[in-house]
Design an enzyme around this catalytic site. Structure first.
Site, PDB file in Angstrom:
ATOM      1  N   HIS A  90       0.809  -1.219   0.000  1.00  0.00           N
ATOM      2  CA  HIS A  90       0.000   0.000   0.000  1.00  0.00           C
ATOM      3  C   HIS A  90       0.847   1.275   0.000  1.00  0.00           C
ATOM      4  CE1 HIS A  90      -3.482  -2.521   0.671  1.00  0.00           C
ATOM      5  NE2 HIS A  90      -2.916  -3.030   1.748  1.00  0.00           N
ATOM      6  N   HIS A 121       5.469   6.861   6.419  1.00  0.00           N
ATOM      7  CA  HIS A 121       5.174   6.300   5.107  1.00  0.00           C
ATOM      8  C   HIS A 121       4.770   7.397   4.136  1.00  0.00           C
ATOM      9  CE1 HIS A 121       1.061   6.230   6.927  1.00  0.00           C
ATOM     10  NE2 HIS A 121       0.773   6.718   5.749  1.00  0.00           N
ATOM     11  N   HIS A 123       2.419   8.617   0.635  1.00  0.00           N
ATOM     12  CA  HIS A 123       1.377   8.531  -0.391  1.00  0.00           C
ATOM     13  C   HIS A 123       1.832   9.391  -1.572  1.00  0.00           C
ATOM     14  CE1 HIS A 123      -1.503   6.891   2.596  1.00  0.00           C
ATOM     15  NE2 HIS A 123      -0.855   7.695   3.422  1.00  0.00           N
ATOM     16  N   GLU A 133      -3.361  13.076   0.380  1.00  0.00           N
ATOM     17  CA  GLU A 133      -4.609  12.688   1.024  1.00  0.00           C
ATOM     18  C   GLU A 133      -5.353  13.938   1.464  1.00  0.00           C
ATOM     19  OE1 GLU A 133      -4.702   8.379   2.062  1.00  0.00           O
ATOM     20  OE2 GLU A 133      -3.639   9.255   3.764  1.00  0.00           O
ATOM     21  N   HIS A 146       3.450  10.770   6.070  1.00  0.00           N
ATOM     22  CA  HIS A 146       2.877  10.719   7.415  1.00  0.00           C
ATOM     23  C   HIS A 146       3.908  10.216   8.411  1.00  0.00           C
ATOM     24  CE1 HIS A 146      -1.436  10.197   5.605  1.00  0.00           C
ATOM     25  NE2 HIS A 146      -0.992  11.432   5.540  1.00  0.00           N
ATOM     26  N   THR A 232      -6.077   6.878   7.872  1.00  0.00           N
ATOM     27  CA  THR A 232      -6.576   7.019   6.503  1.00  0.00           C
ATOM     28  C   THR A 232      -6.576   5.693   5.756  1.00  0.00           C
ATOM     29  OG1 THR A 232      -4.398   7.601   5.619  1.00  0.00           O
ATOM     30  CG2 THR A 232      -5.804   9.408   6.404  1.00  0.00           C
ATOM     31  N   THR A 233      -6.356   4.604   6.468  1.00  0.00           N
ATOM     32  CA  THR A 233      -6.463   3.259   5.913  1.00  0.00           C
ATOM     33  C   THR A 233      -7.259   2.403   6.888  1.00  0.00           C
ATOM     34  OG1 THR A 233      -4.411   2.492   6.977  1.00  0.00           O
ATOM     35  CG2 THR A 233      -4.219   3.424   4.765  1.00  0.00           C
TER      36      THR A 233
END
Length: 295
Positions: A90, A121, A123, A133, A146, A232-233
């Site tokens: 992910h 991590h 995105h 995000e 994040h 957010t996951t």
């Protein structure tokens, strides 16, 4: 000049409900792999009323001078940390080897609680006009980093993750640049390691990155937005105090290409690994000062 956002950390698929599979994009009905619109089938918390990310409307943000008391404290010079970078299917995720050095957050919106860095991590989008995000005044950026911290009163991340005051996540905006040298040393280390973790499930030890180099504004947390939200996951626990820094750091096209080379669980490009924004509902967003950089 391209824009990118980086904000702090995925929690990972290990926390999803009963092993139900999830992904970004549209739901795969044939294989029952659920996209963001259907994450409520993965975890009931994903349908909650205080979900993240959100669109930050700067005209509606409330000023709160007390937020300036937020403090980032590194355990060693320059915020040196090490750990294992993993492609979890992910996002590229760095699990911090805490005994060898980590950092903490306290004060401001966190009160007297102390939060310890667990992981970070990233995105990112397949193109530079999307990938973040959170958005600001409806504007998306090319990615988002994040930095995930847990409340030390719970002893460890696993215990804290579902508690109302369990987590604090720093979000840092990144601004892309055509100059391939225009990235921090630490960001280059992370992106350079991606060639070893192209496929999901692969890992690469990282001996050292420097948080104060990766995100220079950590030394002066005076300009940020804050609100109460969620992971957010999946499982989307509403346990996060968000701290979204206003000022960006830079990421070169070379760095972005490196992240875009990663593959997800389906052996497809991982890019566009972001959850769309969710309604603010009755929540408020505060800022540490009235310098509205994005107006």
């Amino acid at each position: 000049m391209f824009q990118i956002v980086i904000l702090s950390v995925l929690v990972g698929s290990a926390l999803t409900a009963q092993g139900t599979k999830w992904k970004y994009g549209e739901t795969d009905k044939v294989h029952k792999i659920y996209g963001p619109k259907d994450w409520g089938k993965v975890s009931k918390y994903c349908d909650g009323s205080a979900q993240s990310p959100i669109n930050i409307e700067t005209r509606s943000v409330e000023n709160d001078g007390s937020l300036k008391a937020l403090r980032f404290l590194a355990e060693n010079r320059y915020g040196r940390v090490s750990g294992v970078l993993e492609n979890n299917g992910h996002a590229p995720t760095l699990a911090i080897d805490k005994p060898r050095g980590t950092s903490t957050l306290t004060g401001g919106p966190l009160g007297n609680s102390v939060y310890k860095l667990q992981q970070l991590h990233i995105h990112f989008g397949c193109k530079n006009n999307k990938g973040s995000e959170h958005t600001v005044n409806g504007k998306a950026f090319s990615g988002e980093l994040h930095l995930v911290h847990y409340n030390t009163k719970y002893g460890d991340f696993k215990t804290a993750v579902d508690k109302r005051d369990g987590l604090a996540v720093i979000g840092v905006f990144l601004q892309g640049d055509d100059d391939d040298d225009d990235s921090s040393y630490s960001l280059k280390i992370i992106s350079g390691a991606t060639r070893y973790i192209r496929k999901a499930g692969s890992k690469k030890p990282i001996r050292a990155i420097y948080l104060n180099n990766l995100v220079p504004h950590l030394r002066d947390l005076s300009e940020f937005y804050s609100y109460k939200g969620s992971l957010t996951t999946p499982p989307c626990y509403q346990s996060v105090k968000w701290i979204v820094l206003k000022r960006p750091i830079r990421a070169s096209e070379y760095v972005l290409r490196a992240f875009r080379s990663l593959l997800n669980d389906e052996e497809q490009p991982m890019c566009d690994n972001f959850r769309p924004t969710l309604p603010l509902n009755s929540r408020s967003v505060s800022q540490s000062d009235d310098d509205r950089l994005f107006n």
